[in-house]
Design a protein around this motif. Structure first.
Motif, PDB file in Angstrom:
ATOM      1  N   ALA A 123      52.956 -17.804 -46.194  1.00 17.87           N
ATOM      2  CA  ALA A 123      52.606 -16.973 -45.232  1.00 17.87           C
ATOM      3  C   ALA A 123      53.370 -15.624 -45.320  1.00 17.87           C
ATOM      4  O   ALA A 123      52.863 -14.651 -45.167  1.00 17.87           O
ATOM      5  N   MET A 124      54.657 -15.670 -45.924  1.00 21.00           N
ATOM      6  CA  MET A 124      55.257 -14.387 -46.200  1.00 21.00           C
ATOM      7  C   MET A 124      56.297 -14.706 -47.272  1.00 21.00           C
ATOM      8  O   MET A 124      57.387 -14.997 -47.307  1.00 21.00           O
ATOM      9  N   PRO A 125      55.711 -14.520 -48.532  1.00 18.08           N
ATOM     10  CA  PRO A 125      56.337 -15.062 -49.921  1.00 18.08           C
ATOM     11  C   PRO A 125      57.449 -13.750 -50.361  1.00 18.08           C
ATOM     12  O   PRO A 125      57.196 -12.624 -49.962  1.00 18.08           O
ATOM     13  N   ILE A 131      61.793 -17.332 -53.805  1.00 15.79           N
ATOM     14  CA  ILE A 131      62.094 -17.587 -55.026  1.00 15.79           C
ATOM     15  C   ILE A 131      63.347 -16.347 -55.588  1.00 15.79           C
ATOM     16  O   ILE A 131      63.217 -15.117 -55.557  1.00 15.79           O
ATOM     17  N   ILE A 132      64.513 -17.006 -55.988  1.00 18.19           N
ATOM     18  CA  ILE A 132      65.449 -16.045 -56.475  1.00 18.19           C
ATOM     19  C   ILE A 132      65.602 -16.119 -58.145  1.00 18.19           C
ATOM     20  O   ILE A 132      65.955 -17.459 -58.301  1.00 18.19           O
ATOM     21  N   ARG A 140      55.983 -17.184 -59.764  1.00 18.56           N
ATOM     22  CA  ARG A 140      55.312 -16.598 -58.621  1.00 18.56           C
ATOM     23  C   ARG A 140      54.056 -17.225 -58.093  1.00 18.56           C
ATOM     24  O   ARG A 140      53.815 -17.224 -56.995  1.00 18.56           O
ATOM     25  N   LYS A 141      53.573 -18.304 -58.731  1.00 15.32           N
ATOM     26  CA  LYS A 141      52.460 -19.082 -58.266  1.00 15.32           C
ATOM     27  C   LYS A 141      53.282 -19.997 -57.088  1.00 15.32           C
ATOM     28  O   LYS A 141      52.446 -20.606 -56.316  1.00 15.32           O
ATOM     29  N   ARG A 142      54.449 -20.440 -57.286  1.00 20.94           N
ATOM     30  CA  ARG A 142      55.037 -21.212 -56.404  1.00 20.94           C
ATOM     31  C   ARG A 142      55.230 -20.825 -55.151  1.00 20.94           C
ATOM     32  O   ARG A 142      55.313 -21.494 -54.165  1.00 20.94           O
ATOM     33  N   VAL A 143      55.175 -19.446 -54.770  1.00 22.66           N
ATOM     34  CA  VAL A 143      55.233 -18.897 -53.373  1.00 22.66           C
ATOM     35  C   VAL A 143      53.940 -18.253 -53.152  1.00 22.66           C
ATOM     36  O   VAL A 143      53.695 -17.678 -52.146  1.00 22.66           O
ATOM     37  N   PRO A 162      59.823  -8.005 -43.550  1.00 21.49           N
ATOM     38  CA  PRO A 162      58.615  -8.600 -43.929  1.00 21.49           C
ATOM     39  C   PRO A 162      57.531  -7.842 -44.791  1.00 21.49           C
ATOM     40  O   PRO A 162      56.704  -8.582 -45.312  1.00 21.49           O
ATOM     41  N   SER A 163      57.575  -6.506 -44.746  1.00 23.22           N
ATOM     42  CA  SER A 163      56.635  -6.024 -45.464  1.00 23.22           C
ATOM     43  C   SER A 163      56.684  -5.841 -46.990  1.00 23.22           C
ATOM     44  O   SER A 163      55.830  -5.341 -48.090  1.00 23.22           O
ATOM     45  N   VAL A 164      57.999  -6.399 -47.504  1.00 23.91           N
ATOM     46  CA  VAL A 164      58.447  -6.440 -48.869  1.00 23.91           C
ATOM     47  C   VAL A 164      58.114  -7.638 -49.337  1.00 23.91           C
ATOM     48  O   VAL A 164      58.875  -8.779 -48.856  1.00 23.91           O
ATOM     49  N   ARG A 165      57.300  -7.860 -50.289  1.00 23.86           N
ATOM     50  CA  ARG A 165      57.243  -9.209 -51.122  1.00 23.86           C
ATOM     51  C   ARG A 165      58.119  -9.532 -52.320  1.00 23.86           C
ATOM     52  O   ARG A 165      58.189 -10.596 -52.723  1.00 23.86           O
TER      53      ARG A 165
END
Length: 635
Positions: free
Chosen positions: A209-211, A180-181, A202-205, A72-75
């Protein structure tokens, strides 16, 4: 009602039948304690299987990447990789896991046809053999409405998958995603009509709450690789394996591959033909020097781990791997070595191996020595307290027109060579007259020199590639300004007049310049300065490094087209601007337009004051004479 505990009458009060409250509480807590949260790699082992019903077991290096994607700490996670390392499995595993958690997933690929093929041949079977996701999909399909397609699927828990393609992102503008992949992100144009691809996605995420964003691709071109740039944003992890002999840890690299003690990278198709079919490939340990046979590879990979080599941006993790670490049969060292030897010496084939097997950006550059250090060493920056320090006898200027500014390079010339005397950036509106008046003030002023009296700019070359009609208008008003247009290609004349009239509105003339010839001239003087007998190129020492670096913003590379090999100029790095290079090319062409100089005469004439009518100072020639010069030769 009977008592909850029956104590025999014969038992003393302090018998062991008394309840141990501490122990009881511990047992109850153990019952109520939730099961430990699975890592993403653990979730894959527990829930994913293949068509034969066999559970999928990620390799050790794959597990490290998966677990970062589940942290969860990795975006953002970036993986610069080769082929044959299981990249498709990892992207699919992330998709299925996040759907099972009710997350909205976007999977971006090169083309719509790729999306459809992936949906039918990879995603759909993977869902069928992943029970948690298959059950959720079944519950969603039990409803009255089903709008699922090959490119979009919704699930009963709120999760969804959308397959997007880089060629058209308009459909992604109004959707919100959690994950997003970006699969094979290197195939996406960094800039499109809709904007920067990564920024758009990037704007899509941004509202999640946890992109989570996962960049994964094999690299392409050195200096232009988008996945390499994403890797460098992160902590730049490498997968290190232990040596069976000395236990020292190192990264498996193609430089370490050897056959009978010979480096594989030095071998070619001729060497391959002389080897037995069952030749053995070994990897040299950089610590103890021992040669490790491939039969030790599985043990080494299973006992390897990822090590970060940089700090990186907060929340951004990045990985690098190549096919040498893969345990797939198609990535056997024998196979990889064979493919390299067949490709070695053939640039087009080398590129494929370097990109897809070594997992590295390919450099086809000719000008490997074209660096900032080379500029400082060979171009010998000079102090311009007095222009006489350069012994310049003729001045020309090159101007590049941008949307909100003009960029100018001032070039001095003499029988000793050339010097870039100045670089100016004039901000303003090119559609108005005020900015052009400032340029006129700059190009009309005299430059004092104790050696030569007063120097004036003899010719100003203004690029018409942007706002051409405005450039024609401004040049038509000024006798020593010339509208130019660059022409790519080898052996093009550096300066020649266009046969067609560029504008019906203005009495202007257009001159075509061979930009490749000028760039090659500049690059040669940067790299081979000490081998030249004159015509040196120097740079004023007051120019900052970021400006000087623009002079080497491009490099020559070999390209193959229709079976023919040619040379073209490419940007060295997408982040470095090229205005100084462009303006110097224009100024050099302007100098060339003046014809061969009589330097002794110029020394005598430079004390004559500049006059707009005579145009005699500093070697000015009449406009009619210039136009009549026709085509000039290449350097």
């Amino acid at each position: 009602m009977s008592a909850p505990f029956h104590i025999p009458e014969s038992a003393p009060v302090d018998h062991e039948w008394e309840i141990d409250e501490t122990r009881l509480l511990a047992e109850l807590l153990a019952i109520w304690k939730p099961a430990p949260k699975l890592t993403l790699s653990g979730w894959v082992r527990a829930n994913m299987s293949n068509e034969q019903g066999e559970g999928i077991r990620p390799f050790a290096y794959q597990a490290g990447i998966l677990d970062s994607l589940g942290d969860p700490s990795v975006r953002e996670v970036a993986w610069i990789k080769s082929a044959r390392v299981g990249g498709s499995m990892i992207g699919t595993a992330v998709t299925l896991h996040d759907i099972s958690q009710g997350r909205r997933v976007g999977f971006a690929m090169s083309r719509e046809s790729d999306c459809r093929d992936y949906s039918a041949t990879v995603l759909a079977p993977s869902i069928d053999y992943c029970k948690p996701v298959a059950d959720i999909l079944s519950s969603a399909q039990g409803g009255s409405s089903n709008r699922d397609t090959l490119l979009q699927k919704s699930f009963g828990n709120g999760g969804s998958i959308r397959l997007l393609n880089y060629t058209s992102l308009a459909s992604a503008r109004r959707i919100s995603l959690d994950t997003i992949i970006l699969d094979e992100a290197e195939t996406a144009e960094s800039e499109t009509e809709e904007g920067n691809v990564v920024d758009l996605l990037r704007k899509r995420v941004s509202a999640s709450a946890m992109p989570r964003i996962f960049h994964t691709s094999t690299p392409v071109e050195e200096g232009l690789s988008q996945i390499q740039a994403q890797y460098e944003r992160g902590d730049q992890r490498i997968y290190e394996v232990p040596c069976p002999e000395c236990a020292g840890r190192f990264e498996l690299q193609p430089e370490g591959l050897h056959i009978d003690g010979r480096p594989v990278l030095n071998m070619n198709a001729k060497d391959l033909a002389e080897l037995p079919e069952d030749f053995e490939v070994e990897h040299a340990c950089p610590h103890c020097g021992s040669f490790i046979p491939e039969r030790q590879k599985r043990w080494m990979v299973n006992n390897g781990d990822w090590r970060a080599t940089a700090k990186g941006e907060r929340g951004v993790v990045s990985f690098r791997s190549n096919a040498l670490v893969s345990l797939l049969p198609s990535a056997a060292w024998h196979t990889l070595a064979t493919e390299w030897m067949r490709a070695n010496g053939k640039p087009a084939d080398e590129r494929v191996v370097v990109n897809t097997l070594w997992g590295r950006p390919y450099s086809s550059a000719i000008d490997e020595g074209l660096t900032l250090d080379a500029v400082k060493l060979h171009c010998r920056p000079v102090n311009l307290t007095l222009i006489s320090n350069t012994q310049a006898l003729r001045l020309t200027a090159g101007v590049d027109v941008q949307e909100n500014r003009l960029e100018i390079a001032l070039l001095g010339a003499s029988d000793n060579g050339f010097v870039i005397l100045d670089h100016q950036r004039m901000h303003g509106d090119p559609t108005g007259s005020e900015l052009w008046s400032r340029l006129e003030d700059y190009t009309a002023k005299g430059f004092n020199s104790d050696l030569c009296g007063t120097l004036y700019i003899d010719a100003v070359a203004v690029d018409s590639g942007y706002m051409a009609q405005t450039v024609y208008e401004q040049c038509a008003k000024r006798a020593t300004w010339y509208a130019i247009k660059g022409v790519d290609g080898p052996a093009k004349p550096l300066w020649r007049q266009s046969k067609s009239k560029p504008s019906a509105r203005f009495d202007a003339h257009l001159f075509l310049i061979g930009v490749d010839s000028a760039k090659e001239w500049i690059a040669t003087r940067i790299m081979d300065h000490d081998d030249l007998s004159g015509n040196y190129l120097q740079i004023a020492d007051h120019l900052a490094d970021d400006i000087i670096e623009q002079l080497i913003a491009e490099e020559r590379r070999h390209v193959a087209s229709s079976g023919r090999r040619s040379v073209r100029w490419f940007p060295r790095n997408s982040t470095v601007r090229s205005e100084l290079l462009d303006c110097t090319v224009y100024a050099l062409a302007a100098h060339h337009s003046l014809g061969e100089a009589n330097w002794d005469r110029l020394r005598d004439d430079l004390t004559v004051q500049h006059g707009s009518e005579s145009k005699g100072a500093g070697g000015f020639r009449a406009l009619g004479e210039r136009l009549g010069s026709g085509t000039t030769s290449v350097f």
